[in-house]
Design an enzyme around this catalytic site. Structure first.
Site, PDB file in Angstrom:
ATOM      1  N   CYS A  33       0.522  -0.954  -0.009  1.00  0.00           N
ATOM      2  CA  CYS A  33       0.397  -0.120   0.362  1.00  0.00           C
ATOM      3  C   CYS A  33       0.953   1.053   0.083  1.00  0.00           C
ATOM      4  O   CYS A  33       0.359   2.518  -0.191  1.00  0.00           O
ATOM      5  CB  CYS A  33      -0.867   0.071   1.382  1.00  0.00           C
ATOM      6  SG  CYS A  33       0.199   0.001   2.835  1.00  0.00           S
ATOM      7  N   ASP A  35       2.673   2.601   3.186  1.00  0.00           N
ATOM      8  CA  ASP A  35       1.964   3.564   3.620  1.00  0.00           C
ATOM      9  C   ASP A  35       3.795   2.865   4.550  1.00  0.00           C
ATOM     10  O   ASP A  35       4.590   2.041   4.451  1.00  0.00           O
ATOM     11  CB  ASP A  35       1.055   3.412   4.543  1.00  0.00           C
ATOM     12  CG  ASP A  35      -0.226   3.255   3.710  1.00  0.00           C
ATOM     13  OD1 ASP A  35       0.389   4.169   2.669  1.00  0.00           O
ATOM     14  OD2 ASP A  35      -0.898   2.802   4.065  1.00  0.00           O
ATOM     15  N   CYS A  59      -2.101   5.478   5.872  1.00  0.00           N
ATOM     16  CA  CYS A  59      -4.312   5.155   5.554  1.00  0.00           C
ATOM     17  C   CYS A  59      -4.423   5.974   7.305  1.00  0.00           C
ATOM     18  O   CYS A  59      -3.405   5.619   7.959  1.00  0.00           O
ATOM     19  CB  CYS A  59      -4.841   4.466   5.133  1.00  0.00           C
ATOM     20  SG  CYS A  59      -4.638   2.752   6.666  1.00  0.00           S
ATOM     21  N   CYS A 103      -3.499  -2.435   8.525  1.00  0.00           N
ATOM     22  CA  CYS A 103      -2.259  -1.905   8.792  1.00  0.00           C
ATOM     23  C   CYS A 103      -2.160  -1.547  11.053  1.00  0.00           C
ATOM     24  O   CYS A 103      -1.133  -1.211  10.369  1.00  0.00           O
ATOM     25  CB  CYS A 103      -3.838  -0.554   8.825  1.00  0.00           C
ATOM     26  SG  CYS A 103      -4.870  -0.733   7.310  1.00  0.00           S
TER      27      CYS A 103
END
Ligand code: FES
Length: 147
Positions: A33, A35, A59, A103
């Site tokens: 992603c 991140d 995110c 996450c």
């Protein structure tokens, strides 16, 4: 879709920033992603985490989980901080949607990376701490392969 606690930590993240001369600092990312999370820890001579700060480029769930993770590790011993798993962070946030569970892994791994850095700087071994990965995406794949 998100709990009130997640929204609160996303809108008002705690402990954002950097520490000057941290005892340990760790950066982890997820190439899937894109991140990135960086965690700074200040650990005193008794092995108590006095201060924790983070910077997350990612995110909303990554921001909320890193905020909660810093809150959870503050005041804890190193061994107690190792118990702050992604599950513990998610529980403290009253859950995350399934697609956002990964996450929270970033938060767990960022704590481990900062502790690893601390251990290396002090030439000590932290029992139960495995060498963290730079890219959490690799770990997820490895975990997926196990099943
Ligand atoms: Fe990458 Fe949340 S989507 S950490």
């Amino acid at each position: 879709m998100y709990s009130e606690k997640v929204m609160d930590h996303f809108n008002n993240p705690r402990n954002v920033g950097e520490l000057e001369n941290p005892s340990g600092v760790g950066t982890v990312g997820n190439a899937k992603c894109g991140d990135i999370m960086r965690m700074y820890l200040d650990i005193d001579d008794n092995g108590i985490i006095r201060e924790a700060k983070f910077k997350t480029f990612g995110c909303g769930a990554a921001v909320a989980t890193s905020s909660m993770a810093t809150e959870l590790v503050k005041g804890k011993t190193i061994q107690e901080a190792l118990q702050v798993t992604n599950k513990a962070v998610m529980e403290a946030l009253d859950g995350l949607p399934p697609v956002k569970v990964h996450c929270s892994l970033l938060a767990e791994e960022a704590i481990h990376a900062a502790l690893w850095d601390y251990a290396e700087k002090h030439n000590i071994t932290i029992e139960g701490l495995e060498k963290p990965v730079n890219d959490i995406g690799e770990k997820e794949e490895a975990e997926e392969e196990q099943y």
